[in-house]
Design an enzyme around this catalytic site. Structure first.
Site, short mmCIF file in Angstrom:
data_model
loop_
_atom_site.label_atom_id
_atom_site.label_comp_id
_atom_site.label_asym_id
_atom_site.label_seq_id
_atom_site.Cartn_x
_atom_site.Cartn_y
_atom_site.Cartn_z
N LYS A 173 0.85 -1.20 0.00
CA LYS A 173 0.00 0.00 0.00
C LYS A 173 0.88 1.25 0.00
O LYS A 173 1.52 1.58 0.98
CB LYS A 173 -0.92 0.08 1.22
CG LYS A 173 -1.95 1.19 1.01
CD LYS A 173 -2.57 1.72 2.28
CE LYS A 173 -1.93 2.95 2.82
NZ LYS A 173 -2.00 4.17 1.99
N CYS A 203 13.44 10.46 7.09
CA CYS A 203 13.35 9.94 8.46
C CYS A 203 14.69 10.05 9.19
O CYS A 203 14.72 10.23 10.40
CB CYS A 203 12.84 8.51 8.46
SG CYS A 203 13.67 7.50 7.26
P1 NAP Z 1 1.78 8.00 8.36
O1 NAP Z 1 0.36 8.35 8.62
O2 NAP Z 1 2.51 7.21 9.34
O3 NAP Z 1 1.79 7.27 6.91
C1 NAP Z 1 2.61 6.21 6.52
C2 NAP Z 1 1.80 5.13 5.82
O4 NAP Z 1 0.89 4.52 6.76
C3 NAP Z 1 0.91 5.64 4.69
O5 NAP Z 1 0.84 4.69 3.65
C4 NAP Z 1 -0.42 5.79 5.38
O6 NAP Z 1 -1.52 5.81 4.53
C5 NAP Z 1 -0.43 4.58 6.27
N1 NAP Z 1 -1.38 4.66 7.38
C6 NAP Z 1 -1.91 5.77 7.98
N2 NAP Z 1 -2.76 5.42 8.96
C7 NAP Z 1 -2.80 4.07 8.99
C8 NAP Z 1 -3.50 3.11 9.78
N3 NAP Z 1 -4.34 3.48 10.74
N4 NAP Z 1 -3.28 1.80 9.53
C9 NAP Z 1 -2.44 1.41 8.56
N5 NAP Z 1 -1.76 2.27 7.78
C10 NAP Z 1 -1.93 3.58 7.98
O7 NAP Z 1 2.59 9.31 8.06
P2 NAP Z 1 2.01 10.71 7.51
O8 NAP Z 1 0.70 11.05 8.17
O9 NAP Z 1 2.03 10.65 6.04
O10 NAP Z 1 3.11 11.71 8.06
C11 NAP Z 1 3.03 12.17 9.39
C12 NAP Z 1 4.39 12.21 10.03
O11 NAP Z 1 4.96 10.91 10.03
C13 NAP Z 1 5.43 13.04 9.31
O12 NAP Z 1 5.32 14.38 9.57
C14 NAP Z 1 6.70 12.43 9.83
O13 NAP Z 1 7.01 12.96 11.08
C15 NAP Z 1 6.36 10.98 9.94
N6 NAP Z 1 6.81 10.21 8.75
C16 NAP Z 1 7.90 9.43 8.88
C17 NAP Z 1 8.36 8.74 7.78
C18 NAP Z 1 9.56 7.86 7.83
O14 NAP Z 1 10.16 7.59 6.80
N7 NAP Z 1 9.93 7.33 8.99
C19 NAP Z 1 7.70 8.83 6.56
C20 NAP Z 1 6.56 9.62 6.48
C21 NAP Z 1 6.12 10.30 7.59
P3 NAP Z 1 -2.01 7.22 3.92
O15 NAP Z 1 -0.98 7.56 2.91
O16 NAP Z 1 -3.30 6.97 3.28
O17 NAP Z 1 -2.07 8.18 5.05
#
Ligand code: NAP
Ligand code: MG
Length: 503
Positions: free
Chosen positions: A199, A308
Protein backbone atom coordinates in the site's frame (compact mmCIF):
# COMPACT_ATOMS: atom_id res chain seq x y z
CA UNK A 1 -3.70 30.95 -27.33
CA UNK A 2 -6.41 29.14 -25.40
CA UNK A 3 -6.40 28.71 -21.65
CA UNK A 4 -4.25 25.80 -20.46
CA UNK A 5 -6.01 22.59 -19.47
CA UNK A 6 -5.76 21.32 -15.92
CA UNK A 7 -3.61 18.45 -17.21
CA UNK A 8 -1.16 20.95 -18.73
CA UNK A 9 -1.08 22.98 -15.55
CA UNK A 10 -0.60 19.92 -13.35
CA UNK A 11 2.30 18.58 -15.41
CA UNK A 12 4.03 21.91 -16.14
CA UNK A 13 7.69 21.36 -16.91
CA UNK A 14 7.37 17.62 -17.62
CA UNK A 15 9.21 16.54 -20.76
CA UNK A 16 8.90 12.74 -20.71
CA UNK A 17 6.06 11.84 -23.07
CA UNK A 18 5.73 8.51 -21.26
CA UNK A 19 5.21 10.31 -17.93
CA UNK A 20 2.65 12.64 -19.50
CA UNK A 21 0.76 9.70 -21.03
CA UNK A 22 0.84 7.78 -17.76
CA UNK A 23 -0.61 10.71 -15.82
CA UNK A 24 -3.27 11.30 -18.46
CA UNK A 25 -4.61 7.73 -18.42
CA UNK A 26 -6.58 8.16 -15.23
CA UNK A 27 -8.24 6.85 -13.08
CA UNK A 28 -5.51 4.49 -12.00
CA UNK A 29 -6.51 1.02 -10.84
CA UNK A 30 -5.53 -1.58 -8.26
CA UNK A 31 -3.24 -4.49 -9.13
CA UNK A 32 -4.91 -7.66 -7.86
CA UNK A 33 -4.44 -11.20 -9.18
CA UNK A 34 -2.29 -10.00 -12.07
CA UNK A 35 -4.96 -7.60 -13.38
CA UNK A 36 -5.70 -3.89 -13.04
CA UNK A 37 -9.14 -3.53 -11.50
CA UNK A 38 -11.20 -0.65 -10.12
CA UNK A 39 -11.91 -0.59 -6.39
CA UNK A 40 -14.99 -2.62 -5.44
CA UNK A 41 -16.65 0.53 -4.10
CA UNK A 42 -15.89 2.34 -7.37
CA UNK A 43 -14.39 5.19 -5.35
CA UNK A 44 -11.32 7.16 -6.43
CA UNK A 45 -9.22 9.92 -4.88
CA UNK A 46 -7.05 12.70 -6.30
CA UNK A 47 -3.30 12.87 -6.23
CA UNK A 48 -1.92 16.40 -6.56
CA UNK A 49 1.21 18.04 -7.81
CA UNK A 50 2.33 19.81 -4.60
CA UNK A 51 4.24 22.44 -6.60
CA UNK A 52 1.05 23.87 -8.11
CA UNK A 53 -1.82 22.19 -6.22
CA UNK A 54 -3.34 20.86 -9.47
CA UNK A 55 -4.83 17.36 -9.76
CA UNK A 56 -2.41 15.02 -11.50
CA UNK A 57 -4.57 11.92 -11.62
CA UNK A 58 -7.44 10.03 -10.04
CA UNK A 59 -6.52 6.84 -8.25
CA UNK A 60 -8.63 3.88 -7.11
CA UNK A 61 -9.49 4.03 -3.42
CA UNK A 62 -8.99 0.49 -2.22
CA UNK A 63 -10.45 -0.50 1.15
CA UNK A 64 -11.10 -3.61 3.22
CA UNK A 65 -13.04 -5.41 0.48
CA UNK A 66 -10.18 -4.93 -1.98
CA UNK A 67 -7.59 -6.00 0.57
CA UNK A 68 -9.64 -9.17 1.23
CA UNK A 69 -9.64 -9.91 -2.49
CA UNK A 70 -5.90 -9.21 -2.77
CA UNK A 71 -5.17 -11.54 0.15
CA UNK A 72 -7.19 -14.34 -1.47
CA UNK A 73 -5.10 -14.11 -4.63
CA UNK A 74 -1.83 -13.72 -2.76
CA UNK A 75 -2.60 -16.68 -0.50
CA UNK A 76 -3.39 -18.87 -3.48
CA UNK A 77 -0.18 -17.84 -5.24
CA UNK A 78 1.79 -18.63 -2.10
CA UNK A 79 0.15 -21.95 -1.22
CA UNK A 80 0.19 -23.23 -4.78
CA UNK A 81 3.86 -22.41 -4.78
CA UNK A 82 3.98 -20.41 -7.99
CA UNK A 83 6.62 -18.18 -6.54
CA UNK A 84 8.04 -19.77 -3.37
CA UNK A 85 8.79 -23.09 -5.09
CA UNK A 86 10.32 -21.53 -8.16
CA UNK A 87 14.02 -22.16 -8.64
CA UNK A 88 15.96 -19.41 -6.82
CA UNK A 89 17.82 -18.83 -10.10
CA UNK A 90 14.53 -18.00 -11.77
CA UNK A 91 13.65 -15.56 -8.98
CA UNK A 92 17.05 -13.91 -9.51
CA UNK A 93 16.32 -13.45 -13.20
CA UNK A 94 12.91 -11.89 -12.52
CA UNK A 95 14.35 -9.42 -10.01
CA UNK A 96 17.16 -8.49 -12.41
CA UNK A 97 14.56 -7.91 -15.07
CA UNK A 98 12.62 -5.56 -12.80
CA UNK A 99 15.87 -3.65 -12.10
CA UNK A 100 16.54 -3.37 -15.83
CA UNK A 101 13.00 -2.15 -16.52
CA UNK A 102 13.31 0.51 -13.81
CA UNK A 103 16.50 1.72 -15.49
CA UNK A 104 14.98 1.58 -18.95
CA UNK A 105 12.09 3.77 -17.77
CA UNK A 106 14.18 5.94 -15.43
CA UNK A 107 13.37 9.29 -17.04
CA UNK A 108 9.66 8.62 -16.89
CA UNK A 109 9.81 7.35 -13.29
CA UNK A 110 11.92 10.33 -12.18
CA UNK A 111 9.43 12.80 -13.61
CA UNK A 112 6.48 10.93 -12.12
CA UNK A 113 8.20 10.97 -8.72
CA UNK A 114 8.92 14.69 -8.86
CA UNK A 115 5.42 15.51 -10.12
CA UNK A 116 3.71 13.50 -7.40
CA UNK A 117 6.03 14.17 -4.46
CA UNK A 118 7.56 17.57 -5.26
CA UNK A 119 11.18 16.49 -4.87
CA UNK A 120 13.73 18.16 -7.17
CA UNK A 121 14.28 16.22 -10.39
CA UNK A 122 18.03 15.98 -9.78
CA UNK A 123 17.25 14.01 -6.61
CA UNK A 124 14.73 11.71 -8.31
CA UNK A 125 17.18 11.09 -11.16
CA UNK A 126 20.29 10.57 -9.03
CA UNK A 127 18.97 9.03 -5.83
CA UNK A 128 15.44 7.61 -5.88
CA UNK A 129 15.25 5.85 -9.24
CA UNK A 130 18.82 4.45 -9.44
CA UNK A 131 18.51 3.45 -5.76
CA UNK A 132 15.35 1.48 -6.53
CA UNK A 133 17.02 -0.35 -9.44
CA UNK A 134 20.10 -1.14 -7.31
CA UNK A 135 17.92 -2.52 -4.52
CA UNK A 136 16.22 -4.98 -6.87
CA UNK A 137 19.60 -5.95 -8.32
CA UNK A 138 21.14 -6.44 -4.88
CA UNK A 139 18.33 -8.73 -3.70
CA UNK A 140 18.29 -10.56 -7.05
CA UNK A 141 21.68 -11.88 -5.97
CA UNK A 142 20.32 -12.95 -2.59
CA UNK A 143 17.72 -15.38 -3.93
CA UNK A 144 20.50 -17.93 -4.51
CA UNK A 145 22.39 -17.17 -1.31
CA UNK A 146 19.89 -17.87 1.43
CA UNK A 147 21.50 -20.68 3.41
CA UNK A 148 20.46 -22.95 6.22
CA UNK A 149 22.86 -24.82 8.50
CA UNK A 150 23.79 -28.38 9.17
CA UNK A 151 23.85 -28.64 12.92
CA UNK A 152 26.22 -30.64 15.16
CA UNK A 153 23.63 -33.26 16.11
CA UNK A 154 24.10 -36.61 17.79
CA UNK A 155 25.47 -39.11 15.19
CA UNK A 156 22.18 -41.01 15.25
CA UNK A 157 20.46 -37.93 13.85
CA UNK A 158 20.90 -35.60 10.96
CA UNK A 159 19.66 -32.11 11.77
CA UNK A 160 19.57 -29.18 9.41
CA UNK A 161 17.76 -25.87 9.11
CA UNK A 162 15.83 -24.43 6.19
CA UNK A 163 15.14 -20.76 5.75
CA UNK A 164 11.66 -20.48 4.30
CA UNK A 165 9.48 -17.62 3.12
CA UNK A 166 7.10 -16.13 5.71
CA UNK A 167 4.13 -16.04 3.34
CA UNK A 168 1.78 -13.19 2.50
CA UNK A 169 3.47 -9.88 3.40
CA UNK A 170 1.61 -6.59 3.82
CA UNK A 171 3.83 -3.60 3.16
CA UNK A 172 2.78 -0.06 4.04
CA UNK A 173 5.01 2.78 2.88
CA UNK A 174 5.24 6.57 3.23
CA UNK A 175 5.38 9.38 0.68
CA UNK A 176 8.91 10.70 1.14
CA UNK A 177 10.76 8.21 -1.11
CA UNK A 178 7.85 6.47 -2.83
CA UNK A 179 9.59 4.20 -5.36
CA UNK A 180 12.68 3.65 -3.24
CA UNK A 181 10.57 2.58 -0.23
CA UNK A 182 8.53 0.27 -2.48
CA UNK A 183 11.77 -1.37 -3.63
CA UNK A 184 13.19 -1.70 -0.10
CA UNK A 185 10.01 -3.60 0.76
CA UNK A 186 9.26 -5.64 -2.36
CA UNK A 187 12.76 -6.72 -3.45
CA UNK A 188 13.90 -8.64 -0.33
CA UNK A 189 10.42 -10.10 0.18
CA UNK A 190 10.38 -11.52 -3.35
CA UNK A 191 13.99 -12.74 -3.17
CA UNK A 192 12.97 -14.90 -0.19
CA UNK A 193 9.94 -16.33 -2.01
CA UNK A 194 7.17 -14.31 -0.37
CA UNK A 195 4.17 -12.74 -2.06
CA UNK A 196 3.26 -9.14 -1.27
CA UNK A 197 0.48 -6.63 -0.95
CA UNK A 198 1.87 -3.10 -1.09
CA UNK A 199 0.00 0.00 0.00
CA UNK A 200 1.67 3.21 -1.16
CA UNK A 201 0.95 6.52 0.59
CA UNK A 202 -2.15 8.33 -0.62
CA UNK A 203 -0.09 11.44 -1.43
CA UNK A 204 2.28 9.63 -3.83
CA UNK A 205 0.74 6.53 -5.43
CA UNK A 206 1.96 7.00 -9.01
CA UNK A 207 5.40 5.38 -9.14
CA UNK A 208 4.20 2.34 -7.18
CA UNK A 209 1.46 1.85 -9.79
CA UNK A 210 4.01 2.22 -12.58
CA UNK A 211 6.25 -0.28 -10.77
CA UNK A 212 3.29 -2.69 -10.73
CA UNK A 213 3.10 -2.35 -14.52
CA UNK A 214 6.83 -3.03 -14.84
CA UNK A 215 6.51 -6.09 -12.61
CA UNK A 216 3.83 -7.46 -14.95
CA UNK A 217 6.05 -6.61 -17.92
CA UNK A 218 8.86 -8.59 -16.29
CA UNK A 219 6.50 -11.56 -16.46
CA UNK A 220 6.31 -12.52 -12.78
CA UNK A 221 3.69 -15.19 -12.06
CA UNK A 222 0.32 -13.55 -11.40
CA UNK A 223 -0.65 -12.56 -7.86
CA UNK A 224 2.92 -12.39 -6.57
CA UNK A 225 2.63 -8.61 -6.20
CA UNK A 226 -0.60 -6.72 -5.50
CA UNK A 227 -0.72 -2.93 -5.29
CA UNK A 228 -3.58 -1.46 -3.29
CA UNK A 229 -3.81 2.33 -3.37
CA UNK A 230 -6.03 3.96 -0.77
CA UNK A 231 -6.04 5.58 2.62
CA UNK A 232 -4.41 4.60 5.90
CA UNK A 233 -7.65 3.99 7.75
CA UNK A 234 -9.29 1.70 5.18
CA UNK A 235 -6.68 0.00 3.00
CA UNK A 236 -3.79 0.34 5.50
CA UNK A 237 -5.72 -0.72 8.58
CA UNK A 238 -7.27 -3.66 6.69
CA UNK A 239 -3.76 -4.91 5.92
CA UNK A 240 -2.61 -4.42 9.50
CA UNK A 241 -5.61 -6.31 10.89
CA UNK A 242 -5.98 -9.03 8.28
CA UNK A 243 -6.07 -12.53 9.83
CA UNK A 244 -4.52 -14.11 6.72
CA UNK A 245 -1.53 -11.77 6.31
CA UNK A 246 1.58 -13.30 7.89
CA UNK A 247 3.81 -10.26 8.16
CA UNK A 248 3.55 -6.49 8.02
CA UNK A 249 6.45 -4.20 7.19
CA UNK A 250 5.74 -0.55 7.87
CA UNK A 251 7.58 2.71 7.35
CA UNK A 252 6.04 5.95 8.59
CA UNK A 253 5.11 7.78 11.77
CA UNK A 254 5.51 6.37 15.27
CA UNK A 255 1.86 7.02 15.92
CA UNK A 256 0.72 4.72 13.10
CA UNK A 257 3.54 2.28 13.89
CA UNK A 258 1.96 1.72 17.30
CA UNK A 259 -1.45 1.09 15.68
CA UNK A 260 0.14 -1.47 13.34
CA UNK A 261 1.71 -3.26 16.28
CA UNK A 262 -1.60 -3.35 18.18
CA UNK A 263 -3.46 -4.62 15.12
CA UNK A 264 -0.88 -7.41 14.69
CA UNK A 265 -1.97 -9.11 17.90
CA UNK A 266 -5.08 -10.53 16.21
CA UNK A 267 -3.12 -13.27 14.42
CA UNK A 268 0.33 -12.50 15.87
CA UNK A 269 1.77 -11.41 12.56
CA UNK A 270 5.45 -10.65 12.30
CA UNK A 271 6.01 -6.90 12.34
CA UNK A 272 8.93 -4.72 11.34
CA UNK A 273 8.75 -0.97 11.86
CA UNK A 274 10.88 1.83 10.46
CA UNK A 275 9.68 4.99 12.17
CA UNK A 276 10.90 8.53 12.51
CA UNK A 277 13.97 10.17 13.95
CA UNK A 278 15.45 13.31 15.44
CA UNK A 279 18.99 12.54 14.49
CA UNK A 280 21.96 14.36 16.06
CA UNK A 281 24.52 15.71 13.60
CA UNK A 282 27.58 16.63 15.65
CA UNK A 283 30.20 19.19 14.61
CA UNK A 284 33.52 19.38 16.49
CA UNK A 285 35.79 22.40 15.95
CA UNK A 286 38.50 20.27 14.30
CA UNK A 287 36.15 19.17 11.50
CA UNK A 288 36.83 20.07 7.90
CA UNK A 289 34.40 22.99 8.03
CA UNK A 290 33.44 23.36 4.35
CA UNK A 291 32.55 19.65 4.14
CA UNK A 292 30.77 19.74 7.49
CA UNK A 293 28.64 22.70 6.41
CA UNK A 294 27.84 21.15 3.03
CA UNK A 295 27.10 17.72 4.53
CA UNK A 296 24.89 19.25 7.23
CA UNK A 297 23.03 21.25 4.60
CA UNK A 298 22.30 18.06 2.64
CA UNK A 299 21.50 16.27 5.90
CA UNK A 300 18.59 18.56 6.69
CA UNK A 301 17.47 20.13 3.40
CA UNK A 302 17.56 17.20 1.01
CA UNK A 303 14.05 16.18 -0.02
CA UNK A 304 12.85 19.35 1.82
CA UNK A 305 13.87 17.72 5.08
CA UNK A 306 11.23 15.02 4.66
CA UNK A 307 13.70 12.29 5.50
CA UNK A 308 13.35 9.94 8.46
CA UNK A 309 17.12 10.06 9.09
CA UNK A 310 17.45 13.85 8.53
CA UNK A 311 20.10 15.56 10.65
CA UNK A 312 17.54 17.79 12.30
CA UNK A 313 19.47 18.46 15.53
CA UNK A 314 22.74 20.07 14.54
CA UNK A 315 25.02 20.05 17.61
CA UNK A 316 27.89 22.52 17.26
CA UNK A 317 30.67 22.98 19.83
CA UNK A 318 30.45 26.42 21.44
CA UNK A 319 33.72 27.83 20.04
CA UNK A 320 32.54 27.43 16.43
CA UNK A 321 28.77 27.78 16.94
CA UNK A 322 28.45 31.30 15.47
CA UNK A 323 30.78 30.67 12.57
CA UNK A 324 29.18 27.34 11.67
CA UNK A 325 25.55 28.46 11.91
CA UNK A 326 26.42 31.57 9.84
CA UNK A 327 27.85 29.40 7.08
CA UNK A 328 24.97 26.91 7.21
CA UNK A 329 22.44 29.76 7.05
CA UNK A 330 24.21 31.40 4.11
CA UNK A 331 24.21 28.12 2.23
CA UNK A 332 20.54 27.50 3.10
CA UNK A 333 19.60 30.95 1.86
CA UNK A 334 21.27 30.20 -1.47
CA UNK A 335 19.12 27.11 -2.18
CA UNK A 336 16.84 27.79 -5.16
CA UNK A 337 13.19 26.99 -4.46
CA UNK A 338 11.02 26.31 -7.48
CA UNK A 339 9.39 23.87 -9.87
CA UNK A 340 10.81 20.44 -9.00
CA UNK A 341 11.10 19.62 -12.70
CA UNK A 342 13.55 22.47 -13.30
CA UNK A 343 17.05 20.95 -13.14
CA UNK A 344 18.29 24.10 -11.33
CA UNK A 345 15.81 23.69 -8.48
CA UNK A 346 17.45 22.68 -5.22
CA UNK A 347 14.30 22.57 -3.11
CA UNK A 348 10.72 21.81 -4.11
CA UNK A 349 7.51 22.10 -2.08
CA UNK A 350 6.56 19.87 0.83
CA UNK A 351 4.41 16.93 -0.17
CA UNK A 352 1.01 18.24 0.96
CA UNK A 353 -0.89 21.09 2.53
CA UNK A 354 -1.13 19.04 5.70
CA UNK A 355 2.67 18.70 5.95
CA UNK A 356 3.12 22.36 5.03
CA UNK A 357 0.77 23.51 7.78
CA UNK A 358 2.37 21.15 10.26
CA UNK A 359 5.82 22.56 9.57
CA UNK A 360 4.53 26.16 9.70
CA UNK A 361 3.15 25.24 13.14
CA UNK A 362 6.63 24.15 14.26
CA UNK A 363 8.18 27.38 12.92
CA UNK A 364 5.74 29.29 15.11
CA UNK A 365 6.42 27.03 18.11
CA UNK A 366 10.19 27.46 17.69
CA UNK A 367 9.89 31.24 17.83
CA UNK A 368 7.54 31.07 20.84
CA UNK A 369 10.07 28.84 22.60
CA UNK A 370 12.73 31.54 22.13
CA UNK A 371 14.66 30.18 19.15
CA UNK A 372 15.88 32.57 16.44
CA UNK A 373 15.36 31.85 12.75
CA UNK A 374 18.79 32.83 11.45
CA UNK A 375 17.43 32.24 7.97
CA UNK A 376 13.99 31.21 6.70
CA UNK A 377 11.30 30.73 9.31
CA UNK A 378 8.36 31.20 6.94
CA UNK A 379 6.51 29.81 3.94
CA UNK A 380 8.03 30.32 0.50
CA UNK A 381 6.84 33.31 -1.52
CA UNK A 382 5.60 31.24 -4.47
CA UNK A 383 2.02 31.98 -5.46
CA UNK A 384 0.99 28.34 -5.38
CA UNK A 385 2.41 25.16 -3.93
CA UNK A 386 3.44 24.04 -0.47
CA UNK A 387 6.82 25.76 -0.26
CA UNK A 388 8.73 26.47 2.96
CA UNK A 389 11.96 28.43 3.18
CA UNK A 390 14.98 26.46 4.36
CA UNK A 391 15.25 27.38 8.01
CA UNK A 392 18.10 27.38 10.52
CA UNK A 393 17.06 27.92 14.13
CA UNK A 394 19.73 29.06 16.59
CA UNK A 395 19.36 29.62 20.36
CA UNK A 396 17.87 26.17 20.59
CA UNK A 397 18.21 23.87 23.58
CA UNK A 398 17.61 20.15 23.51
CA UNK A 399 14.45 20.39 25.64
CA UNK A 400 12.52 22.56 23.20
CA UNK A 401 9.74 20.99 21.13
CA UNK A 402 11.65 21.80 17.93
CA UNK A 403 14.51 19.67 19.29
CA UNK A 404 12.33 16.81 20.50
CA UNK A 405 9.61 16.28 17.89
CA UNK A 406 10.07 15.15 14.32
CA UNK A 407 9.27 18.21 12.18
CA UNK A 408 9.78 16.42 8.85
CA UNK A 409 10.54 19.63 6.99
CA UNK A 410 13.47 21.89 6.05
CA UNK A 411 14.16 23.02 9.60
CA UNK A 412 17.53 22.65 11.33
CA UNK A 413 17.69 23.16 15.09
CA UNK A 414 21.27 24.17 15.95
CA UNK A 415 22.22 23.39 19.56
CA UNK A 416 25.55 24.39 21.17
CA UNK A 417 27.52 21.90 23.28
CA UNK A 418 30.48 22.06 25.69
CA UNK A 419 32.50 18.91 25.11
CA UNK A 420 32.36 15.29 23.96
CA UNK A 421 30.60 13.98 27.06
CA UNK A 422 28.03 16.73 26.91
CA UNK A 423 27.18 16.09 23.26
CA UNK A 424 26.92 12.33 23.66
CA UNK A 425 24.48 12.84 26.55
CA UNK A 426 22.43 15.43 24.68
CA UNK A 427 22.57 13.53 21.39
CA UNK A 428 21.20 10.41 23.08
CA UNK A 429 18.61 12.39 25.03
CA UNK A 430 15.76 11.68 22.61
CA UNK A 431 13.05 9.06 22.24
CA UNK A 432 14.40 8.27 18.77
CA UNK A 433 17.51 6.45 17.55
CA UNK A 434 17.50 6.17 13.79
CA UNK A 435 20.74 7.86 12.75
CA UNK A 436 23.54 10.20 13.86
CA UNK A 437 26.66 11.81 12.44
CA UNK A 438 29.95 13.09 13.77
CA UNK A 439 32.34 15.48 12.03
CA UNK A 440 35.95 15.59 13.26
CA UNK A 441 39.46 14.91 11.94
CA UNK A 442 40.36 13.04 15.15
CA UNK A 443 39.85 9.37 14.31
CA UNK A 444 39.83 8.29 17.96
CA UNK A 445 37.13 10.78 18.79
CA UNK A 446 35.11 9.81 15.70
CA UNK A 447 35.16 6.09 16.48
CA UNK A 448 34.58 6.64 20.19
CA UNK A 449 31.55 8.86 19.66
CA UNK A 450 30.18 6.54 16.95
CA UNK A 451 30.22 3.75 19.53
CA UNK A 452 28.47 5.82 22.21
CA UNK A 453 25.62 7.14 20.05
CA UNK A 454 22.39 5.14 20.33
CA UNK A 455 21.41 5.01 16.68
CA UNK A 456 20.93 2.41 13.97
CA UNK A 457 23.26 4.22 11.55
CA UNK A 458 26.20 6.53 12.34
CA UNK A 459 28.01 8.55 9.69
CA UNK A 460 31.54 9.88 10.15
CA UNK A 461 32.45 12.96 8.11
CA UNK A 462 29.52 12.41 5.77
CA UNK A 463 25.74 12.45 6.02
CA UNK A 464 22.91 10.36 4.62
CA UNK A 465 24.90 7.63 2.87
CA UNK A 466 22.67 4.65 2.20
CA UNK A 467 23.48 1.54 0.22
CA UNK A 468 21.43 -1.65 -0.19
CA UNK A 469 24.36 -3.65 1.22
CA UNK A 470 24.20 -2.00 4.66
CA UNK A 471 21.42 -2.42 7.25
CA UNK A 472 19.04 0.42 8.04
CA UNK A 473 16.70 0.70 11.02
CA UNK A 474 16.20 2.17 14.43
CA UNK A 475 17.12 2.02 18.09
CA UNK A 476 14.47 2.98 20.65
CA UNK A 477 11.22 4.40 19.22
CA UNK A 478 12.65 4.61 15.73
CA UNK A 479 11.43 1.05 15.31
CA UNK A 480 12.72 -2.49 15.11
CA UNK A 481 13.96 -4.88 12.48
CA UNK A 482 16.65 -4.00 9.96
CA UNK A 483 15.95 -3.42 6.30
CA UNK A 484 18.62 -3.71 3.59
CA UNK A 485 21.75 -5.83 3.62
CA UNK A 486 21.64 -9.47 4.65
CA UNK A 487 19.51 -8.41 7.62
CA UNK A 488 16.36 -7.96 5.53
CA UNK A 489 16.52 -11.69 4.83
CA UNK A 490 15.75 -12.23 8.53
CA UNK A 491 12.59 -10.14 8.15
CA UNK A 492 11.27 -12.19 5.26
CA UNK A 493 12.24 -15.74 6.22
CA UNK A 494 11.51 -18.13 9.05
CA UNK A 495 13.69 -20.98 10.18
CA UNK A 496 12.68 -24.61 10.16
CA UNK A 497 14.73 -27.23 11.98
CA UNK A 498 14.55 -30.72 10.41
CA UNK A 499 15.60 -33.89 12.31
CA UNK A 500 16.20 -37.12 10.40
CA UNK A 501 16.94 -40.34 12.29
CA UNK A 502 19.84 -42.26 10.82
CA UNK A 503 19.67 -46.05 10.77
P1 NAP B 1 1.78 8.00 8.36
O1 NAP B 1 0.36 8.35 8.62
O2 NAP B 1 2.51 7.21 9.34
O3 NAP B 1 1.79 7.27 6.91
C1 NAP B 1 2.61 6.21 6.52
C2 NAP B 1 1.80 5.13 5.82
O4 NAP B 1 0.89 4.52 6.76
C3 NAP B 1 0.91 5.64 4.69
O5 NAP B 1 0.84 4.69 3.65
C4 NAP B 1 -0.42 5.79 5.38
O6 NAP B 1 -1.52 5.81 4.53
C5 NAP B 1 -0.43 4.58 6.27
N1 NAP B 1 -1.38 4.66 7.38
C6 NAP B 1 -1.91 5.77 7.98
N2 NAP B 1 -2.76 5.42 8.96
C7 NAP B 1 -2.80 4.07 8.99
C8 NAP B 1 -3.50 3.11 9.78
N3 NAP B 1 -4.34 3.48 10.74
N4 NAP B 1 -3.28 1.80 9.53
C9 NAP B 1 -2.44 1.41 8.56
N5 NAP B 1 -1.76 2.27 7.78
C10 NAP B 1 -1.93 3.58 7.98
O7 NAP B 1 2.59 9.31 8.06
P2 NAP B 1 2.01 10.71 7.51
O8 NAP B 1 0.70 11.05 8.17
O9 NAP B 1 2.03 10.65 6.04
O10 NAP B 1 3.11 11.71 8.06
C11 NAP B 1 3.03 12.17 9.39
C12 NAP B 1 4.39 12.21 10.03
O11 NAP B 1 4.96 10.91 10.03
C13 NAP B 1 5.43 13.04 9.31
O12 NAP B 1 5.32 14.38 9.57
C14 NAP B 1 6.70 12.43 9.83
O13 NAP B 1 7.01 12.96 11.08
C15 NAP B 1 6.36 10.98 9.94
N6 NAP B 1 6.81 10.21 8.75
C16 NAP B 1 7.90 9.43 8.88
C17 NAP B 1 8.36 8.74 7.78
C18 NAP B 1 9.56 7.86 7.83
O14 NAP B 1 10.16 7.59 6.80
N7 NAP B 1 9.93 7.33 8.99
C19 NAP B 1 7.70 8.83 6.56
C20 NAP B 1 6.56 9.62 6.48
C21 NAP B 1 6.12 10.30 7.59
P3 NAP B 1 -2.01 7.22 3.92
O15 NAP B 1 -0.98 7.56 2.91
O16 NAP B 1 -3.30 6.97 3.28
O17 NAP B 1 -2.07 8.18 5.05
MG1 MG C 1 0.79 13.79 -5.14
Amino acid sequence: MGASTSHERATKGATSSAALEFVKSSPKKLLIGGKWVPSKSGKTFETLNPANEEVLALVAEGDKADVDEAVKHARKAFEEGKWPSLSPHARTRYLLKIADLIEKNADELAELESLDNGKPIFESKNIDIPGAAETFRYYAGFATKIYGDTNPSDPSMFNYTLREAVGVCGQIIPWNFPLLMASWKIAPALACGNVVILKPAEQTPLTAIRLGELILEAGLPESVVQIITGFGPGAGSAIAEHPDIDKVAFTGSGEVGKLILKASTGNLKRVSLELGGKSPNIIFPDADMPSAVFGSMLGIFMNQGQVCCAGSRVFVQQSVYEEFTDSLSTMAKGLTLGNPLDPNTKMGPLVSKEQHDRVIGYLKTGKEEGATAKTGGAAGNQERGYFIQPTVFTNVNNQMKIAREEIFGPVASAIPFKDENDVVLQGNDTTYGLAAAVWTKDINRALGVARKLKAGTVWINTYGMLDPMSPFGGYKQSGFGRELGKYAIDLYTQIKSVYAKIG
